[in-house]
Scaffold this active site. Structure first.
Site, PDB file in Angstrom:
ATOM      1  N   ASP A  94       0.802  -1.231   0.000  1.00 39.13           N
ATOM      2  CA  ASP A  94       0.000   0.000   0.000  1.00 39.13           C
ATOM      3  C   ASP A  94       0.840   1.289   0.000  1.00 39.13           C
ATOM      4  OD1 ASP A  94      -1.182  -2.245   1.093  1.00 39.13           O
ATOM      5  OD2 ASP A  94      -2.395  -1.148   2.538  1.00 39.13           O
ATOM      6  N   GLN A 110       3.867   0.683   2.444  1.00 40.92           N
ATOM      7  CA  GLN A 110       4.009  -0.504   3.258  1.00 40.92           C
ATOM      8  C   GLN A 110       5.234  -1.266   2.762  1.00 40.92           C
ATOM      9  OE1 GLN A 110       1.060  -2.033   5.760  1.00 40.92           O
ATOM     10  NE2 GLN A 110       2.025  -0.055   6.049  1.00 40.92           N
ATOM     11  N   TRP A 118       4.182 -10.224   2.735  1.00 37.73           N
ATOM     12  CA  TRP A 118       3.669  -9.472   3.889  1.00 37.73           C
ATOM     13  C   TRP A 118       3.895 -10.287   5.149  1.00 37.73           C
ATOM     14  CZ3 TRP A 118       0.390  -9.508   8.021  1.00 37.73           C
ATOM     15  CH2 TRP A 118      -0.059  -8.264   8.509  1.00 37.73           C
ATOM     16  N   GLU A 276     -11.176  -1.266   3.118  1.00 37.74           N
ATOM     17  CA  GLU A 276      -9.819  -0.860   3.472  1.00 37.74           C
ATOM     18  C   GLU A 276      -9.488   0.449   2.754  1.00 37.74           C
ATOM     19  OE1 GLU A 276      -7.377  -4.855   4.422  1.00 37.74           O
ATOM     20  OE2 GLU A 276      -7.528  -4.445   2.293  1.00 37.74           O
TER      21      GLU A 276
HETATM   22  N1  DQQ Z   1      -2.836  -3.401   4.030  1.00 35.09           N
HETATM   23  C1  DQQ Z   1      -2.500  -2.807   5.299  1.00 35.09           C
HETATM   24  C2  DQQ Z   1      -3.796  -2.562   5.979  1.00 35.09           C
HETATM   25  C3  DQQ Z   1      -4.699  -2.325   4.835  1.00 35.09           C
HETATM   26  C4  DQQ Z   1      -4.258  -3.377   3.871  1.00 35.09           C
HETATM   27  C5  DQQ Z   1      -1.600  -3.710   6.051  1.00 35.09           C
HETATM   28  C6  DQQ Z   1      -4.638  -3.120   2.475  1.00 35.09           C
HETATM   29  O1  DQQ Z   1      -3.731  -1.469   6.863  1.00 35.09           O
HETATM   30  O2  DQQ Z   1      -6.030  -2.428   5.223  1.00 35.09           O
HETATM   31  O3  DQQ Z   1      -0.410  -3.934   5.354  1.00 35.09           O
HETATM   32  O4  DQQ Z   1      -3.823  -3.840   1.579  1.00 35.09           O
END
Ligand code: DQQ
Length: 621
Positions: A94, A110, A118, A276
């Site tokens: 993100d 992110q 992830w 999200e």
């Molecule tokens: N990725 C984040 C969250 C979000 C999601 C966590 C969306 O905060 O909701 O890495 O890809």
């Protein structure tokens, strides 16, 4: 939750060439047998190499699984892009908004500093650029180092407040995986690079309110400043117990003390699940202001404005938006048409694109959108590459004053500064079932702009055609109709056995109306298995008197395509095995059965590479 990729489909098993004469069956059989023998030998050799050479590039793999492709280092190296933002290694996701501050565009995202997927070490990466294209990595802005973000510094927004302060609001995953909201601010506002960040000592500033599940409360976003009571409104995505997506609103004066408003900003009409990365912003709807983006924090609802509510749908992993109105008294958003609400109607991008956010660029008075474009290869392949996911080329967002029914998304103007050698083609007739190679040399980093016309006589002669056509169920570019498909084949090898097709398919209803579908077919994009390959796309408005227009940005393993100057967009990740380096070609094609299509103009530019490197004098993040 963020860790999964839910739009994965089983790879189809199409192996027919798209166009041209098919080889006779006997030749095919011989070819198939030789290919199988070669494939078997390659797999055996690769397995042996891996087994006996555990210190090699793929040392973590003991043997190849059935669907694994024996990538060479050269092939994997080729997949890295030339003009997209990419960290040096590991996983990115993100975009956490951006801002223009003291001469620099700041980009937060992110980032997993320790791996290619992830996990709970997810952090905020930070990079700066002067032009949104050449990037300097900075030390990570935020890492999971407190109890309230032990399981990750998740998404949020970086916001430049009108008074010059900067706040970051982000979701933290606690040890027990409760989603809480936290505040961080730059240590030194006079530092143009905003190198140091401090987390508030009162974190968490928000915990899930009664009635909201601990794991359905994330991605805070300050949307609105009310001058009369000096309050900010902050929205947070969630879902209700019946699985309807909801947007909660809080008010705050100081980003420390918050009040939850009793009403909710929006509740979806369908049970589309968790929302999200909610985003909300105004767009100008009048021609006089059509080219102007508006700052949400200061803009008041009024004539000549519409609002865009966007949410990333956790269930299906796509970004939907709705156009509607916004009531400042009740603080609610109402879509113009309930059947085109978030989760069911319009999408920013019909391909691979998620968790997007916009920011208002006060320097150039434009709204800029980023989303992340995940991988569709296997985890093993990501480990071999050493990196995973891309960010799209930033796109400007405007309301489409011609159709009045959609947004226009278009690559930022800076991208055009990367254009180098240009080849121009005019008035090329494409007969039914034909391809035309565009002689442009190595075709791996391109900006292509093309306009097509469809033979009027063929359109008139077609009473009704393909009323139920749908890109994703169509079978792709090999499926012929009366008035389509026609368009471009990019990242194609000479034999067209590898290709990514971006095209239009025109259907005609019984009412006589034409309907244009804009599709991107990944089915033949790679000979490697273990890759998700789909046909993506949607219908796109083509107004009376308009040509069929495409723009395609090709950058190694990413293809970003824009139909009708940005009314519809489709992004694909592709991993060719043969159509790489100097073997990558580009073709025009027309696979309609009855219509001659003319490529009226085609401009192909080679694109310079940009840099992504550590800011001079700093150490790598
Ligand atoms: N990725 C984040 C969250 C979000 C999601 C966590 C969306 O905060 O909701 O890495 O890809």
């Amino acid at each position: 939750m963020a860790s999964s990729t839910k739009d994965v489909e089983a790879p189809p098993t199409l192996d027919a060439p798209l166009l041209g004469s098919a080889a006779p069956r006997s030749r095919l059989r011989v070819a198939a047998v030789s290919l199988s023998v070669m494939a078997f030998l390659l797999v055996a050799i690769a397995a042996a190499v891996l087994y006996y050479n555990p210190g090699g590039v793929a040392s973590n793999l003991m043997r190849l699984r059935e669907n694994d492709y024996p990538w060479t280092n050269d092939m994997l190296r080729w997949q890295r892009t030339g003009f997209h933002f990419q960290p040096e290694k590991n996983f990115q996701a993100d975009p956490n908004a951006a801002m223009f501050y003291k001469g620099w565009y700041h980009f937060f995202y992110q980032y997993n500093p320790t791996g290619v997927a992830w996990d709970y070490t997810i952090s905020w990466g930070h990079a700066v650029s002067k032009d949104l294209l050449h990037w300097n990595y900075l030390p990570m802005a935020l890492r999971p180092d407190h109890w309230y973000d032990r399981k990750g510094v998740w998404s949020g927004y970086s916001t430049l407040l009108p008074d010059g302060r900067i706040v970051v609001l982000y979701t933290g995953g606690t040890k027990e995986l409760v989603q809480v909201q936290n505040l961080a601010v730059p240590v030194n506002l006079s530092d143009p690079l905003l190198l140091e960040w401090k987390k508030s000592h009162v974190n968490p500033i928000l915990v899930p309110p009664p009635g909201i599940e601990d794991h359905d409360f994330r991605d805070p976003f300050p949307v609105w400043y009310n001058e009369s009571d000096s309050r900010w409104h902050v929205v947070i995505g969630s879902k209700d117990p019946e699985h309807y997506g909801i947007v909660l609103i809080y008010t705050t004066k100081d980003f420390v003390n918050f009040t939850l408003l009793p009403n909710i900003l929006h509740s979806t009409k369908q049970p589309v699940g968790m929302l999200e990365c909610v985003d909300l912003f105004p767009v100008a709807t009048t021609d006089s202001r059509a080219n102007q983006a508006l700052d949400m924090t200061t803009m008041r609802p009024g004539p000549g404005l519409k609002y865009v509510l966007k949410a990333s749908m956790d269930d299906e992993r796509h970004d939907y938006y709705a156009l509607g109105s916004f009531d400042l008294d009740s603080f609610t958003f109402t879509p113009d048409d309930e059947t085109i609400d978030v989760g069911v109607g319009l999408r920013y991008d019909w391909g691979k694109f998620y968790a997007s956010k916009t920011f208002y660029d006060q320097e150039k008075h434009r709204r800029v959108l980023w989303g992340y474009v995940g991988e569709v290869d296997s985890k093993r392949d990501d480990a071999l590459k050493g990196w995973a996911s891309l960010q799209n080329i930033p796109r400007t967002i405007l309301f489409d004053t011609k159709t009045k029914s959609n947004l226009i998304l278009w690559p930022v103007e800076e991208v055009e500064s990367l254009r180098t050698i240009n080849k121009n083609f005019n008035s090329i007739p494409l007969y039914p079932g034909s391809t035309y190679q565009l002689d442009v040399g190595e075709a791996t980093q391109l900006d292509i702009v093309a306009e097509f016309e469809v033979d009027e006589k063929a359109i008139e002669a077609t009473a009704e055609a393909d009323v139920t056509y749908n890109c994703s169920t169509s079978g792709g570019a090999a499926n012929r109709g009366v008035l389509g498909p026609f368009g471009l084949l990019v990242l194609a090898n000479q034999e067209l056995s590898e290709q990514t097709a971006t095209y239009f398919y025109v259907s005609r209803g019984i009412d006589g109306n034409l309907r244009t579908h804009f599709c991107q077919d990944e089915l033949r994009s790679s000979k490697a298995g273990a890759i998700t390959k789909r046909v993506v796309g949607s219908t796109v408005p083509v107004l009376h008197g308009e040509t069929w227009a495409l723009r395609i940005l090709v950058d190694h393993s990413i293809v970003e395509s824009f139909a009708q100057r940005g009314r519809a967009v489709a992004t694909s990740r592709v991993y060719p095995t043969e159509a790489i380096y100097s073997s990558a070609r580009v073709f025009l094609f027309n696979n309609a059965t009855d219509a001659i299509v003319t490529a009226k103009t085609v401009n192909v530019w080679h694109m310079n590479s940009t840099y992504n490197h550590v800011f001079p004098g700093l150490v790598a993040p």
